[in-house]
Each structure stands twice: as structure tokens, then as C-alpha cells.
Design a protein around this motif. Structure first.
Motif, PDB file in Angstrom:
ATOM      1  N   ARG A  31      -0.945  18.600 -73.993  1.00 32.34           N
ATOM      2  CA  ARG A  31      -0.271  19.091 -72.783  1.00 32.34           C
ATOM      3  C   ARG A  31       1.453  19.120 -72.732  1.00 32.34           C
ATOM      4  NH1 ARG A  31      -3.889  20.576 -69.381  1.00 32.34           N
ATOM      5  NH2 ARG A  31      -6.039  19.629 -69.345  1.00 32.34           N
ATOM      6  N   ILE A  32       1.906  18.448 -73.509  1.00 36.95           N
ATOM      7  CA  ILE A  32       3.355  18.438 -73.748  1.00 36.95           C
ATOM      8  C   ILE A  32       3.689  19.738 -74.596  1.00 36.95           C
ATOM      9  CG2 ILE A  32       5.363  17.197 -74.863  1.00 36.95           C
ATOM     10  CD1 ILE A  32       4.011  14.453 -73.961  1.00 36.95           C
ATOM     11  N   ALA A  33       2.860  19.880 -75.522  1.00 36.32           N
ATOM     12  CA  ALA A  33       2.946  21.072 -76.508  1.00 36.32           C
ATOM     13  C   ALA A  33       2.717  22.485 -75.779  1.00 36.32           C
ATOM     14  CB  ALA A  33       2.248  20.907 -77.628  1.00 36.32           C
ATOM     15  N   ARG A  34       2.061  22.372 -74.624  1.00 34.29           N
ATOM     16  CA  ARG A  34       1.572  23.391 -73.830  1.00 34.29           C
ATOM     17  C   ARG A  34       0.821  24.464 -74.531  1.00 34.29           C
ATOM     18  NH1 ARG A  34       5.447  23.848 -69.766  1.00 34.29           N
ATOM     19  NH2 ARG A  34       3.897  25.260 -68.896  1.00 34.29           N
ATOM     20  N   VAL A  35      -0.531  23.750 -75.202  1.00 38.04           N
ATOM     21  CA  VAL A  35      -1.448  24.485 -75.967  1.00 38.04           C
ATOM     22  C   VAL A  35      -2.484  25.048 -74.946  1.00 38.04           C
ATOM     23  CG1 VAL A  35      -0.797  23.784 -78.264  1.00 38.04           C
ATOM     24  CG2 VAL A  35      -2.387  22.469 -76.773  1.00 38.04           C
TER      25      VAL A  35
END
Length: 319
Positions: free
Chosen positions: A215-219
Motif C-alpha cells: 500500500r505504501i508503494a500504491r500498487v
């Protein structure tokens, strides 16, 4: 915190940040060193009032450990294209949750353990009352750390809080601990119950760890689900290794009491050591197969999964 801020959501991962030539263990050690430094910075110093409470918190959090769960967060985030500094504090928050669970797990009313990470358990040093307060304070601090991650989009922080809450709560770690202490009697099959309990007690935080990185990588959601499946299988393998260690290992290697599960049903007691080892291998393979949709971006995680099977790596729970 780093000055790095989060970019707009991406439709697919940008690919692994680590060079293909970087040995996986070197990358893991670099991440682990950053985690160790940051953990010490995120807690009040022992000189802050109440001094003994803060000493108890730091005693357990900074007292060693493989840091598998925060490493998963860091590796997933970096592998899927995010700046690794964005994941550092959430990764440390996950380690606070894990450490708090260990303090509770060792209490006389739970597993009544005397040794953890090669040292006396928290309640043996500070007393049961302070140990309970220290564990509760670590859980509280974990959510505070996530809330303070100003570089992350507010929606991501909310997702992390939800994920952490689910992993800890009455369908996660707490449920797993309850079922471990009070196993059902007369169940038609013990293996499904054990698999569910392992998924709650161990797997839930593994899943939350990788989901945080994704989620931090916004995938997109299919990629998040792929790493979740990876973590679910890896968490089960990890727990089987831990059961094998409890059955066949020694306190020096384990860093904790062994034989704690002597009177409990475990996958090792139900399947036997040989079949349990084989099941752990199957789960590691299943974990790596779950990453196939990620292509090259999943390679660092595949390397980490393979390290679980290598006794010389320092990551594996072998005896």
C-alpha cells in the motif's frame, strides 16, 4: 522522518529498486540495520519518566530478534518501487506490535515462559504489572508511529491502521492466542483448526506486514493480493519451523524456552517431524508461486523465502 513524500498512485509497480547484482542477504542486512537504528529513536529514552516503564519497553523491543516482519514491509515496498524511507516507520510499528505480542505470550497466565530472545522474559525482569503496561504501551505507540508518518498519504495511513487493527484483533493475533490456549475439543479434524489458528496467531501479522509495503508503494489490488498470499504461506512455514524448533531444538539456538508445546497439538505432533518439514517446504514454494504476477519485482521476496530454508542464512528457524 525522511523528507521524502509519497507520489501519486501508480497503476503497476515500477520494478525492484535493488540492483539484480545485489546479493539478497546484503540487501536484507542493510534494511535490518536501518530498522534497528530507527526503533531506538521511536521510543522514549530510559531517562524519561516513568523510567522503569520505558526501560521495559526498550528491553524487549531492542533486545534482538530477526526482524522478519519489518523486513517484509521494507522489501515489499522497495521491490514495488517506493522509496524505502517511506516504509521505515510503518515497518518499525509492525515490530512494536510483534514485540508486544511476545511479552503477552510469555506471561504466566499465557505460556509462562522465562526466556525470550536469549534473555529473561520481560515479566521476569520487570514484574508482571510492568510487563503488561509495557506491552500495551508498545501497541499504542505502534499506531502513533503510523499516524505520524506525514510523508504518507492520509488514505494510506488509514489503510495501515485498519490492517494493523485487523491483524491484532479478535480475528487475528488475539484470536490465535485464545484458540492456542483453549483448543476446541471434539473437533472433526485437528489439522484445519491448527491451520486456522496458525493463520491468525502468526500469519495475520505477516500478511499485514507485506500489505503495508504494497500500500505504501500504491500498487493496485491484484498485486496487493499476490503479496498477501505470499505472506500467508510464508507465515505458515515460519510457524512450522518454530514448532520444529520447540520439538527438536535447544534453548541456546532458539533464544527462548523449548518444549512449551509439549502438551499441545501442533502440526508437528499431528504430522510428525518429517511430514511437517515437507509441508513447510511446500508452503515456501507456494509463497514464491504466489509472486509470479509480479515478475521481476517479486525477485527480492523470492530470495527472502528461499533464505527461510537455508540454516546458514541467519533467517531460517532451523535447529
Amino acid at each position: 522522518m525522511s523528507d521524502v513524500t509519497q507520489s501519486e498512485p501508480s497503476r503497476s509497480p515500477r520494478g525492484p529498486v535493488e540492483s539484480a547484482a545485489t546479493p539478497p542477504f546484503d540487501s536484507i542486512e542493510r534494511h535490518r540495520e536501518k530498522i534497528e537504528r530507527r526503533l531506538g529513536e521511536l521510543l522514549p529514552d530510559e531517562s524519561c519518566h516513568p523510567e522503569v516503564l520505558h526501560e521495559a519497553m526498550r528491553y524487549s523491543l531492542l533486545g534482538g530478534g530477526k526482524r522478519v516482519r519489518p523486513l517484509l514491509t521494507m522489501l515489499v515496498s522497495a521491490s514495488l518501487g517506493a522509496d524505502e524511507d517511506l516504509a521505515l516507520d510503518p515497518a518499525c510499528a509492525i515490530e512494536m506490535v510483534h514485540t508486544a505480542s511476545l511479552i503477552f505470550d510469555d506471561m504466566p497466565c499465557m505460556d509462562d515462559a522465562t526466556l525470550r530472545r536469549g534473555r529473561p522474559a520481560n515479566h521476569r525482569v520487570f514484574g508482571e504489572d510492568t510487563a503488561i503496561l509495557a506491552a500495551t504501551a508498545l501497541l499504542n505507540r505502534a499506531f502513533g508511529v503510523v499516524a505520524e508518518c506525514d510523508a504518507l498519504d492520509p488514505s494510506v495511513r488509514c489503510d495501515l491502521v485498519r490492517s494493523f487493527s485487523d491483524a491484532i484483533g479478535s480475528n487475528g493475533i488475539i484470536a490465535g492466542q485464545y484458540c492456542d490456549l483453549r483448543p476446541e475439543t471434539g473437533a472433526e479434524s485437528e489439522l484445519p483448526r491448527l491451520l486456522q489458528m496458525y493463520g491468525q496467531k502468526t500469519g495475520a501479522l505477516f500478511v499485514a506486514s507485506v500489505e503495508a509495503g504494497a500500500r505504501i508503494a500504491r500498487v493496485e489490488e491484484p498485486w496487493i493480493e499476490a503479496v498477501r498470499q505470499f505472506a500467508a504461506h510464508l507465515g505458515l512455514a515460519f510457524q512450522i519451523f518454530d514448532d520444529l524448533l520447540d520439538r527438536l531444538g535447544n534453548e541456546h539456538d532458539a533464544g527462548k524456552n523449548i518444549g512449551q508445546d509439549r502438551d499441545k497439538n501442533t502440526l508437528v505432533s499431528c504430522m510428525g517431524s518429517g511430514r511437517a518439514r515437507a509441508e513447510a517446504s511446500v508452503r515456501v514454494r507456494s509463497a514464491t508461486q504466489a509472486l509470479e504476477p509480479l515478475g521481476d519485482a517479486g525477485r527480492p521476496l523470492v530470495d527472502l523465502a528461499h533464505l527461510f530454508m537455508e540454516p546458514a542464512s541467519g533467517m531460517a528457524l532451523h535447529y
